[in-house]
Design a protein around this motif. Structure first.
Motif, PDB file in Angstrom:
ATOM      1  N   UNK A 145     115.772 -29.184  52.326  1.00 44.10           N
ATOM      2  CA  UNK A 145     114.676 -28.237  52.569  1.00 44.10           C
ATOM      3  C   UNK A 145     114.299 -28.123  54.046  1.00 44.10           C
ATOM      4  N   UNK A 146     115.093 -28.737  54.916  1.00 42.05           N
ATOM      5  CA  UNK A 146     114.803 -28.644  56.354  1.00 42.05           C
ATOM      6  C   UNK A 146     115.398 -27.358  56.931  1.00 42.05           C
ATOM      7  N   UNK A 147     114.772 -26.795  57.988  1.00 40.48           N
ATOM      8  CA  UNK A 147     115.356 -25.599  58.606  1.00 40.48           C
ATOM      9  C   UNK A 147     116.697 -25.899  59.277  1.00 40.48           C
ATOM     10  N   UNK A 148     117.679 -25.061  58.978  1.00 41.90           N
ATOM     11  CA  UNK A 148     119.010 -25.199  59.601  1.00 41.90           C
ATOM     12  C   UNK A 148     119.539 -23.793  59.933  1.00 41.90           C
ATOM     13  N   UNK A 149     120.479 -23.751  60.889  1.00 44.98           N
ATOM     14  CA  UNK A 149     121.124 -22.459  61.208  1.00 44.98           C
ATOM     15  C   UNK A 149     122.641 -22.668  61.221  1.00 44.98           C
ATOM     16  N   UNK A 150     123.246 -22.891  60.059  1.00 42.33           N
ATOM     17  CA  UNK A 150     124.702 -23.042  60.068  1.00 42.33           C
ATOM     18  C   UNK A 150     125.369 -21.723  60.448  1.00 42.33           C
ATOM     19  N   UNK A 151     126.652 -21.803  60.795  1.00 42.77           N
ATOM     20  CA  UNK A 151     127.337 -20.599  61.291  1.00 42.77           C
ATOM     21  C   UNK A 151     128.524 -20.207  60.414  1.00 42.77           C
ATOM     22  N   UNK A 152     128.588 -18.916  60.098  1.00 39.03           N
ATOM     23  CA  UNK A 152     129.730 -18.376  59.350  1.00 39.03           C
ATOM     24  C   UNK A 152     130.947 -18.388  60.273  1.00 39.03           C
ATOM     25  N   UNK A 153     132.075 -18.797  59.731  1.00 38.53           N
ATOM     26  CA  UNK A 153     133.281 -18.960  60.547  1.00 38.53           C
ATOM     27  C   UNK A 153     133.676 -17.663  61.282  1.00 38.53           C
ATOM     28  N   UNK A 174     116.639 -19.219  61.040  1.00 39.16           N
ATOM     29  CA  UNK A 174     116.784 -20.411  60.198  1.00 39.16           C
ATOM     30  C   UNK A 174     116.655 -20.145  58.700  1.00 39.16           C
ATOM     31  N   UNK A 175     117.401 -20.971  57.955  1.00 38.77           N
ATOM     32  CA  UNK A 175     117.334 -20.966  56.499  1.00 38.77           C
ATOM     33  C   UNK A 175     117.255 -22.437  56.067  1.00 38.77           C
ATOM     34  N   UNK A 176     117.508 -22.705  54.777  1.00 40.50           N
ATOM     35  CA  UNK A 176     117.606 -24.099  54.326  1.00 40.50           C
ATOM     36  C   UNK A 176     118.875 -24.228  53.488  1.00 40.50           C
ATOM     37  N   UNK A 177     119.336 -25.463  53.316  1.00 40.22           N
ATOM     38  CA  UNK A 177     120.528 -25.678  52.484  1.00 40.22           C
ATOM     39  C   UNK A 177     120.240 -25.225  51.053  1.00 40.22           C
ATOM     40  N   UNK A 235     124.845 -18.823  46.874  1.00 46.28           N
ATOM     41  CA  UNK A 235     126.228 -19.011  46.422  1.00 46.28           C
ATOM     42  C   UNK A 235     126.346 -18.847  44.912  1.00 46.28           C
ATOM     43  N   UNK A 236     125.294 -19.181  44.197  1.00 47.55           N
ATOM     44  CA  UNK A 236     125.366 -19.161  42.732  1.00 47.55           C
ATOM     45  C   UNK A 236     124.676 -17.950  42.123  1.00 47.55           C
ATOM     46  N   UNK A 237     123.931 -17.213  42.947  1.00 51.46           N
ATOM     47  CA  UNK A 237     123.005 -16.183  42.455  1.00 51.46           C
ATOM     48  C   UNK A 237     123.615 -15.130  41.552  1.00 51.46           C
ATOM     49  N   UNK A 239     124.371 -11.693  58.209  1.00 53.86           N
ATOM     50  CA  UNK A 239     123.254 -12.280  57.451  1.00 53.86           C
ATOM     51  C   UNK A 239     123.779 -13.279  56.412  1.00 53.86           C
ATOM     52  N   UNK A 240     122.984 -14.340  56.161  1.00 55.16           N
ATOM     53  CA  UNK A 240     123.443 -15.371  55.219  1.00 55.16           C
ATOM     54  C   UNK A 240     123.731 -14.785  53.833  1.00 55.16           C
ATOM     55  N   UNK A 241     122.971 -13.762  53.431  1.00 53.92           N
ATOM     56  CA  UNK A 241     123.203 -13.179  52.100  1.00 53.92           C
ATOM     57  C   UNK A 241     124.673 -12.736  51.984  1.00 53.92           C
ATOM     58  N   UNK A 242     125.174 -12.150  53.091  1.00 52.73           N
ATOM     59  CA  UNK A 242     126.533 -11.616  53.054  1.00 52.73           C
ATOM     60  C   UNK A 242     127.582 -12.737  53.242  1.00 52.73           C
TER      61      UNK A 242
END
Ligand SMILES: NC(=O)c1ccc[n+]([C@@H]2O[C@H](COP(=O)([O-])OP(=O)(O)OC[C@H]3O[C@@H](n4cnc5c(N)ncnc54)[C@H](OP(=O)(O)O)[C@@H]3O)[C@@H](O)[C@H]2O)c1
Length: 312
Positions: free
Chosen positions: A189-197, A225-228, A235-237, A294-297
């Motif tokens: 639940x911590x803020x993170x900004x991972x990166x799409x390859x 920022x998002x969260x894990x 991913x499952x939505x 965007x993370x959604x995509x």
């Protein structure tokens, strides 16, 4: 786009293969370098087999290059012995061709931080691998300032996407995509900004082609920022399921590291998942603009890839 051939070392890896694909789509001549020649290459791409630990073979592979992307990475247990050697060989060979080296870097040299990591964050590594990355960065930039080769460094936090090896990928996004238990070390639940390859690859290509980018490290932009937990839900939505996250506590992760060599390599990096870990790429954004996916995509694209690629 720089005239001449772009050479991608580590072309079979997660980052290298996207750079090859992007450059090919832009009509740039590409030489894809890996230890074994690649059979099916896109248009404008030739495949060359070379071992980055062998200076003579790197020299042959980068002959006539305008840009050399250093995306090669040894296995974790060989970082200390092999990363400096391959980096030296790449810089030396690129310098001999007056080519620009673009290094695909991480953020482990910054250690434990209290706010977003930017290009102005002091390097303060708290792990063996972080110390090594700080040293590699210094070695590369010293080579640049000494005039041995033109060097630019692009940095990314944790990556995700097809073929990526990271905590967020197969066992987390990939597992959720396939209806399995999503495993996470630390606090989801911590803020993170991972990166799409794909964003990492495009950012590195931007740095490769801007003449005035050389001689420093740049943070490559991510979405806000998002969260894990939010990522795994994306991913499952499609199936409308709620995902259960199996949390491995930092303490268990570290205990595993005492008895299992691979876990030991990961254990020293657990601090990253016990603190907010976000990127501020404002230098890059003000100089080159930014359009991160965007993370959604990007998470849905990654989840789709896992669904159609089984257990990879
Ligand atoms: N994964 C992440 O989350 C992440 C995050 C930020 C930054 N990064 C950094 O980005 C860079 C690229 O990472 P990645 O995840 O794309 O790596 P990767 O998928 O593990 O690919 C590594 C590549 O290195 C090649 N390689 C290894 N040893 C070699 C040698 N002796 N000679 C030639 N090629 C060799 C491999 O090719 P073959 O084995 O086919 O020869 C493979 O193509 C690394 O420096 C990494 O630390 C990664």
């Amino acid at each position: 786009m720089s005239q001449g051939t772009h050479v991608v070392i580590g072309a079979t890896g997660a980052t290298g293969r996207v750079i090859v694909r992007e450059l090919s789509a832009r009509g740039v001549p590409v030489r894809a370098v890996s230890r074994r020649a690649i059979r099916d290459v896109p248009v404008n791409v030739t495949s060359v087999a070379a071992d980055a630990l062998d200076p003579a073979s790197v020299k042959r592979a980068v002959h006539g290059a305008a840009v050399v992307y250093h995306c090669a990475m040894p296995t974790f247990e060989n970082w200390r012995s092999d990363f400096p050697r391959m980096t030296r060989a790449i810089v030396e060979a690129a310098g001999g061709n007056d080519a620009r080296v673009v290094f695909a870097d991480d953020t482990w040299m910054y250690g434990k931080v209290t706010g977003p990591i930017s290009e102005r964050t002091p390097e303060n590594p708290v792990s063996n691998k972080g110390v090594l990355r700080a040293w590699l960065g210094e070695m590369l930039l010293t080579a640049h300032h000494r005039g041995d080769a033109h060097v630019v460094i692009g940095r990314a936090p944790e990556l995700f996407g097809p073929h990526v090896g990271s905590l967020l990928n197969a066992g987390f996004i990939g597992a959720a995509a396939r209806g399995r238990r999503a495993v996470y070390i630390g606090n989801p639940d911590l803020p993170i900004t991972p990166m799409f390859i794909d964003d990492f690859a495009r950012g590195l290509i931007t740095l490769a082609t801007a003449q005035d980018a050389s001689g420093r490290a740049w943070m490559i932009p991510t979405p806000p920022p998002t969260t894990a937990r939010s990522l795994v839900q994306l991913a499952a939505d499609r199936h409308g399921r709620r995902v259960h996250i199996s949390r491995i506590s930092s303490r268990t992760g570290r205990a595993l590291g005492l008895v299992w060599p691979l876990a030991r390599e990961g254990a020293e990096m657990i601090y990253q998942f016990e603190q907010p870990f976000t990127i501020d790429a404002s230098d890059f954004t003000s100089r080159f603009g930014a359009n991160p996916t965007p993370y959604e995509k990007s998470v849905r694209a990654t989840a789709d890839w896992y669904r159609s690629n089984g257990s990879r």
